[in-house]
Write a protein that holds these residues in place. Sequence first.
Motif: not given
Length: 467
Positions: A355, A328-329, A359-360, A323, A362
Motif C-alpha cells: 500500500p 484490501k487497504e 488510498p487505492g 490502482n 499500490l
Amino acid sequence: MLTTFFCIASAAGALAASVQIRDQFDSSAYAAKDVVERDFAIIGGGAAGTYAAISLADQNKTFTLVEISDRLGGHTRTFQDPATGASVDFGVQIHLDTPIVRDFFARLRTPLANAQLSDFGMPKYYDFAKQVALTNYTRGSIQADYVAELDKYPYVQDLVDLPNPPPADLLLTWPEFVKKHNLSSGSAEGGLSWPATPGDPLDTTALAILNDGNHIELNEFGGAALHSANHDNSQIYVNALAELKPHVFLRSSIIAARRGSTRQCGVQLVANTPSGKKLIKAKQLIIAMPPVLDNVKYFGLDQQEQAILSKLSGKHYYGGVVNNTGLKEGIAYTNVGVDRPYHVASLPGVVEIAPSASPGYLFYWYNTNQAQTQAEIEGAARSTIKWLQTQTNAQALEPKFVDFQDYSPFHLSPPTKDIANGWYTKMKGLQGHRNTWYISSLFVVGSTQVWNSTHTLLPDIINAAKS
C-alpha cells in the motif's frame, strides 16, 4: 579559460589518428554556445550525481551534469496523479535518520517525517508462483547471531575497504554461510527479507547479503527511518533540478571522450543532447552512473579500465504503480516460496504489492534473472492481483497500471571469483585514473550510504582539479 586538455601522449592517443575523431574534439567545429568549459563533468543524475552537483555548487565549483533520462533522482521514483493528487513513492522508500540526510533534505527545502514499518502495510504471505496462501506463516527476523556475524566484518557496509583477499566465508552463498555458522532460522530468513534484494538469494554471497542488510538497514527497519513528509521522496531532486537547470543536460548521453593521463590534460567529452552536440571540457570527470560496459563504452577505456569494468554487471529489477485492484487497504501482499529454503520466493515474479500513502494506489516490485519487457511484467502483476482478488474475496476489478520503472542494472557486482581476486581493491585503484572518478552504488547500497560515500570522496576529487 580552463587550461586543457587532451595530451597527445595520453592512453587515448591512438584515437587521435583519425581525422573524424580529431574533428569532434576541435572547439572550432562548434558554435561558441555549444562548447562548455567547467571544472567538473558529472555523468549521471541519480542520488550520487545530484548530491555531487549540489555540493560542488555550494563550494562555488563549476560543473555540468549529463543525464540520460528526463529527470534527476535515479532509483528514487514517485508517481504523481494530477487528477487526484495521489503521490506514490515506488523506488527509494526510506533513509536513515542521520545528519547528512537531514542536511540534504533541508538544503533542498523538503520537509522530513519519521517513517514507521506500519506505513508499508501488514504483511500477508502468498506463494504467487504456486498460488498458495501461507495463512499461518510469519517471516523470521534478524537475531543477535546475525548481528554478531555482521560485526565481524565492519567493512561490508562500504566495500571500498574490503580486504584483499576477502575472507573466504563472505564468498560462500548465504545458505552455505548460514550452515557453517549455525545461524538461527530467524536470522537465516531475516537476512533474505530485504524487499529490494535482486536475483535469487539462494545463489547470493554472504558478502552481498551483509552489504545490503548492514547496520544502516537494520537501524532503518528498527525505527530510525525518515521519508519525505509529503510522501514524495523525489521532491529533493525536483528542487535540485530547478536550481541546477542551467548546468544540466537531460535526455543526453556521451558519445565520445578523450581523457588525459595527467591532471593538466583534463577530459573532453562529446555529448549528444536534444539541442545538438556539445563539446564539454573539464578538469575532472565524475562517473555517477552504473559503469557497466554498455554505459562507458564511449569513454575510450584503456586496458586496465577494460579489464576491471568488464567484470561488472547488475541484476534486473522493476517497479510500478497500480490502482483499481479491489484489494484490501493496508496489506502488503508478499511473495514467498512455500517449499523453498528459508521460504525464498521463486523467480521471476512479483516481490510484493504494497500500500501507499494514497488510498487505492499500490506499488509493486518485480524480480527476475532475465530481462523482461514492461508488458510481460505488468501481465504477471495483473495475473497475481487477479488471483489475490479470489483469495481475499475482493471485487474482481480490472487493475490499472499507471507507472513503471526499470531499475536495472541493480546492485552492481563482479563474479565471485573476481571478488576473491581483489576486484574491489582494483576498482578502488581506478579512482582518479585518467582524471576519472567513480561514485554511486558500486561499494554501497542505498541513497543514505551513496550520499555519505560521495561526501567522503569529493575532497579528493576537488583537490585533483587543482592543477
